[in-house]
Scaffold this motif. Structure first.
Motif, PDB file in Angstrom:
ATOM      1  N   GLY A  76       1.093  -1.118  -0.269  1.00  0.00           N
ATOM      2  CA  GLY A  76      -0.257   0.012  -0.159  1.00  0.00           C
ATOM      3  C   GLY A  76       0.641   1.753  -0.100  1.00  0.00           C
ATOM      4  O   GLY A  76       0.332   1.855   0.567  1.00  0.00           O
ATOM      5  N   GLY A  77       2.145   1.449  -1.031  1.00  0.00           N
ATOM      6  CA  GLY A  77       3.069   2.506  -0.966  1.00  0.00           C
ATOM      7  C   GLY A  77       3.706   2.845   0.636  1.00  0.00           C
ATOM      8  O   GLY A  77       4.504   3.621   1.019  1.00  0.00           O
ATOM      9  N   TYR A  78       3.612   1.928   1.329  1.00  0.00           N
ATOM     10  CA  TYR A  78       4.812   1.830   2.965  1.00  0.00           C
ATOM     11  C   TYR A  78       5.805   0.798   2.685  1.00  0.00           C
ATOM     12  O   TYR A  78       6.055   0.444   3.551  1.00  0.00           O
ATOM     13  CB  TYR A  78       4.149   1.885   3.705  1.00  0.00           C
TER      14      TYR A  78
END
Length: 51
Positions: free
Chosen positions: A2-4
């Motif tokens: 999730g972009g993390y």
């Protein structure tokens, strides 16, 4: 992730680094304490012998 992903993997890296360094730092601190105590004992023996 999730972009993390960068945050997650950097967190794992820092955690791993800390877990690897901690025992080494404890060992170095232990050696320093033992060395200082030996010096104090020798100094005490020397001063008792001088009196």
């Amino acid at each position: 992730m999730g972009g993390y992903a960068l945050y997650v993997w950097c967190s794992f890296g820092v955690c791993t680094l800390v877990l690897l360094l901690e025992p080494l730092m404890i060992k170095a601190r232990h050696r320093a304490i033992v060395r200082r105590l030996r010096q104090e004992v020798l100094a005490e023996r020397f001063t008792q012998g001088v009196k």
